[in-house]
Design a protein around this motif. Structure first.
Motif, PDB file in Angstrom:
ATOM      1  N   LYS A  10      -4.544  -7.732  -1.385  1.00  0.00           N
ATOM      2  CA  LYS A  10      -3.543  -8.800  -1.324  1.00  0.00           C
ATOM      3  C   LYS A  10      -2.125  -8.211  -1.304  1.00  0.00           C
ATOM      4  CE  LYS A  10      -2.912 -13.263  -3.382  1.00  0.00           C
ATOM      5  NZ  LYS A  10      -2.685 -13.864  -4.687  1.00  0.00           N
ATOM      6  N   THR A  11      -1.480  -8.290  -0.154  1.00  0.00           N
ATOM      7  CA  THR A  11      -0.101  -7.809   0.006  1.00  0.00           C
ATOM      8  C   THR A  11       0.668  -8.844   0.830  1.00  0.00           C
ATOM      9  OG1 THR A  11      -0.597  -6.692   2.080  1.00  0.00           O
ATOM     10  CG2 THR A  11      -0.822  -5.363   0.075  1.00  0.00           C
ATOM     11  N   LEU A  12       1.963  -8.571   1.046  1.00  0.00           N
ATOM     12  CA  LEU A  12       2.787  -9.462   1.864  1.00  0.00           C
ATOM     13  C   LEU A  12       2.203  -9.580   3.278  1.00  0.00           C
ATOM     14  CD1 LEU A  12       5.465 -10.984   1.451  1.00  0.00           C
ATOM     15  CD2 LEU A  12       6.640  -9.003   2.442  1.00  0.00           C
ATOM     16  N   ALA A  13       1.905  -8.447   3.897  1.00  0.00           N
ATOM     17  CA  ALA A  13       1.377  -8.460   5.273  1.00  0.00           C
ATOM     18  C   ALA A  13       0.040  -9.213   5.322  1.00  0.00           C
ATOM     19  CB  ALA A  13       1.207  -7.039   5.793  1.00  0.00           C
ATOM     20  N   ALA A  14      -0.796  -9.014   4.308  1.00  0.00           N
ATOM     21  CA  ALA A  14      -2.123  -9.637   4.307  1.00  0.00           C
ATOM     22  C   ALA A  14      -2.020 -11.160   4.226  1.00  0.00           C
ATOM     23  CB  ALA A  14      -2.947  -9.103   3.135  1.00  0.00           C
ATOM     24  N   SER A  15      -0.934 -11.654   3.641  1.00  0.00           N
ATOM     25  CA  SER A  15      -0.803 -13.105   3.485  1.00  0.00           C
ATOM     26  C   SER A  15      -0.695 -13.805   4.845  1.00  0.00           C
ATOM     27  CB  SER A  15       0.396 -13.453   2.605  1.00  0.00           C
ATOM     28  OG  SER A  15       1.581 -13.106   3.280  1.00  0.00           O
ATOM     29  N   SER A  26      -8.351   3.909   6.428  1.00  0.00           N
ATOM     30  CA  SER A  26      -8.773   2.547   6.721  1.00  0.00           C
ATOM     31  C   SER A  26      -9.093   1.851   5.404  1.00  0.00           C
ATOM     32  CB  SER A  26      -9.995   2.556   7.652  1.00  0.00           C
ATOM     33  OG  SER A  26     -10.306   1.229   8.030  1.00  0.00           O
ATOM     34  N   ALA A  27      -8.178   0.981   5.000  1.00  0.00           N
ATOM     35  CA  ALA A  27      -8.291   0.338   3.682  1.00  0.00           C
ATOM     36  C   ALA A  27      -9.073  -0.963   3.780  1.00  0.00           C
ATOM     37  CB  ALA A  27      -6.894   0.051   3.145  1.00  0.00           C
ATOM     38  N   GLY A  28      -9.810  -1.271   2.719  1.00  0.00           N
ATOM     39  CA  GLY A  28     -10.402  -2.601   2.598  1.00  0.00           C
ATOM     40  C   GLY A  28      -9.295  -3.603   2.348  1.00  0.00           C
ATOM     41  N   PRO A  29      -9.614  -4.921   2.418  1.00  0.00           N
ATOM     42  CA  PRO A  29      -8.574  -5.933   2.231  1.00  0.00           C
ATOM     43  C   PRO A  29      -7.951  -5.887   0.830  1.00  0.00           C
ATOM     44  CG  PRO A  29     -10.768  -6.930   2.297  1.00  0.00           C
ATOM     45  CD  PRO A  29     -10.939  -5.490   2.654  1.00  0.00           C
ATOM     46  N   ILE A  86       0.849  -1.193   0.000  1.00  0.00           N
ATOM     47  CA  ILE A  86       0.000   0.000   0.000  1.00  0.00           C
ATOM     48  C   ILE A  86       0.892   1.254   0.000  1.00  0.00           C
ATOM     49  CG2 ILE A  86      -1.583   1.329   1.449  1.00  0.00           C
ATOM     50  CD1 ILE A  86      -2.932  -1.358   2.189  1.00  0.00           C
ATOM     51  N   ALA A  87       2.025   1.170   0.705  1.00  0.00           N
ATOM     52  CA  ALA A  87       2.959   2.302   0.731  1.00  0.00           C
ATOM     53  C   ALA A  87       3.466   2.627  -0.675  1.00  0.00           C
ATOM     54  CB  ALA A  87       4.134   1.995   1.652  1.00  0.00           C
ATOM     55  N   TRP A  88       3.607   1.608  -1.507  1.00  0.00           N
ATOM     56  CA  TRP A  88       4.074   1.837  -2.877  1.00  0.00           C
ATOM     57  C   TRP A  88       2.980   2.497  -3.720  1.00  0.00           C
ATOM     58  CZ3 TRP A  88       7.953   3.114  -5.447  1.00  0.00           C
ATOM     59  CH2 TRP A  88       8.015   2.975  -6.830  1.00  0.00           C
ATOM     60  N   THR A 129      -4.863   1.889   8.550  1.00  0.00           N
ATOM     61  CA  THR A 129      -5.569   1.076   9.527  1.00  0.00           C
ATOM     62  C   THR A 129      -6.588   0.178   8.818  1.00  0.00           C
ATOM     63  OG1 THR A 129      -6.773   1.140  11.620  1.00  0.00           O
ATOM     64  CG2 THR A 129      -7.290   2.879  10.034  1.00  0.00           C
ATOM     65  N   TYR A 130      -7.375  -0.547   9.626  1.00  0.00           N
ATOM     66  CA  TYR A 130      -8.326  -1.513   9.052  1.00  0.00           C
ATOM     67  C   TYR A 130      -9.551  -1.600   9.964  1.00  0.00           C
ATOM     68  CZ  TYR A 130     -10.269  -5.958   7.425  1.00  0.00           C
ATOM     69  OH  TYR A 130     -11.116  -6.912   6.956  1.00  0.00           O
ATOM     70  N   LEU A 131     -10.671  -1.973   9.359  1.00  0.00           N
ATOM     71  CA  LEU A 131     -11.959  -2.099  10.053  1.00  0.00           C
ATOM     72  C   LEU A 131     -11.887  -2.941  11.335  1.00  0.00           C
ATOM     73  CD1 LEU A 131     -15.038  -1.488   9.722  1.00  0.00           C
ATOM     74  CD2 LEU A 131     -15.207  -3.637   8.447  1.00  0.00           C
ATOM     75  N   CYS A 180      15.381   1.285   8.516  1.00  0.00           N
ATOM     76  CA  CYS A 180      14.662   1.613   9.754  1.00  0.00           C
ATOM     77  C   CYS A 180      13.809   0.441  10.218  1.00  0.00           C
ATOM     78  CB  CYS A 180      13.776   2.844   9.588  1.00  0.00           C
ATOM     79  SG  CYS A 180      13.046   3.356  11.157  1.00  0.00           S
ATOM     80  N   ASP A 181      14.210  -0.135  11.339  1.00  0.00           N
ATOM     81  CA  ASP A 181      13.360  -1.086  12.046  1.00  0.00           C
ATOM     82  C   ASP A 181      12.642  -0.261  13.104  1.00  0.00           C
ATOM     83  OD1 ASP A 181      12.288  -2.883  13.897  1.00  0.00           O
ATOM     84  OD2 ASP A 181      13.857  -4.364  13.529  1.00  0.00           O
ATOM     85  N   VAL A 182      11.313  -0.167  13.007  1.00  0.00           N
ATOM     86  CA  VAL A 182      10.586   0.773  13.876  1.00  0.00           C
ATOM     87  C   VAL A 182      10.498   0.301  15.332  1.00  0.00           C
ATOM     88  CG1 VAL A 182       9.235   1.724  11.960  1.00  0.00           C
ATOM     89  CG2 VAL A 182       8.266  -0.134  13.355  1.00  0.00           C
TER      90      VAL A 182
END
Ligand code: NAD
Length: 255
Positions: A192-197, A187-190, A20-22, A144-146, A63-65
């Motif tokens: 398909k990304t790396l994190a979502a997997s 707040s994004a809907g679902p 999403i950042a991209w 964020t997300y629902l 950067c590791d947050v």
């Protein structure tokens, strides 16, 4: 003249071209922003660097947050190179796979701490170190997300972290409003990304969205990016502390 002409900022959270950042970075670039990027580790640097360079970016930093020192170092470098900045994109989250699959009550103490640290707490030091560089005001957007406000199946500890993130958005917006620094969430809907997997039954979430959302489809990284662009631009000069939904209206329908 683009919406972001003359504005400079940093994007945390590109892992690859599905991030999403991209999607957000591309929109900001299209509208004239100058961008810096961060990457989590050397493995991801190999993916992030060529993407960043394709948008003409010259500042690409590790950067590791989970490390305040690394977050501080990013903003110290931005101060050295640019003097001031106008915006920050926080698009970072993590939870242990087990905590996104097992029943919520099985969440481990360490898993809870880790999800909160990376996915919620990290926004706070980011704004703390960014604010002194936003001498002419600025805008911060997080993702964020629902699951922050509804018990979404298997979102589990990440939902709790997103609730903390959304609350942090309000507290940060309240604290920094006087300095004309705005803080908002998309707040994004679902998608398909790396994190979502890592999220259990993720495909089902995509299908449910296609079936039940008013727009009868999922949303794209670029659509989320467009909303981030709006919130980061002067078009949203009167908007702070908000959670802005980009989910085809899914959050408004019941059943
Ligand atoms: P992604 O995997 O592309 O991005 C997640 C990013 O978090 C990666 O770049 C990863 O390197 C980074 N990250 C993880 N731990 C980190 C750490 N310790 N330090 C620094 N960076 C770290 O996936 P995405 O879906 O684009 O996620 C971006 C944001 O969007 C997240 O906050 C996510 O919760 C949110 N979001 C995603 C969806 C979705 O369905 N994909 C929906 C709503 C919100």
């Amino acid at each position: 003249m683009g919406l972001m002409s003359g504005k400079r900022g940093v994007i945390f959270g590109v892992a690859n071209d599905k991030s999403i950042a991209w999607g957000t970075a591309q929109k900001l670039h299209e509208h004239g922003a100058e961008l810096a990027f961060t990457y989590l580790n050397e493995a991801l640097e190999k993916r992030v660097r060529p993407l960043a360079e394709s948008l003409g970016s010259e500042i690409i930093l590790p950067c590791d947050v989970t490390s305040d020192e690394q977050i501080e170092a990013v903003f110290a470098e931005l101060e050295k190179r640019w003097g001031k900045i106008d915006f920050v994109v926080h698009s970072v989250a993590f939870a242990n796979r087990d905590d996104l699959k097992n029943p919520f009550s099985q969440t481990s103490r360490d898993g809870f701490r880790l999800a909160m640290d990376i996915s919620a707490y990290s926004l706070i030091p980011m704004v703390r170190y960014a604010a002194p560089l936003m001498s002419e005001g600025g805008s911060v957007v997080t993702m964020t997300y629902l699951g922050a406000v509804r018990a979404v199946p298997q979102y589990n500890v990440m939902g709790v972290a997103k609730a903390a993130l959304e609350s942090s958005v309000r507290y940060l917006a309240a604290e920094f409003g006087e300095k004309n620094i705005r803080v908002n969430a998309v707040s994004a809907g679902p998608i398909k990304t790396l994190a979502a997997s890592g999220i259990g039954d993720f495909k089902k979430k995509l299908h449910v969205m296609e079936e039940r959302s008013p727009l009868k489809r999922t949303v794209t990284q670029e659509e989320v990016g467009n909303s981030a662009l709006y919130l980061l631009s002067d078009l949203a000069s009167g908007v702070t502390g908000e959670v802005h939904y980009v989910d085809g209206g899914f959050s408004i329908v019941a059943g």
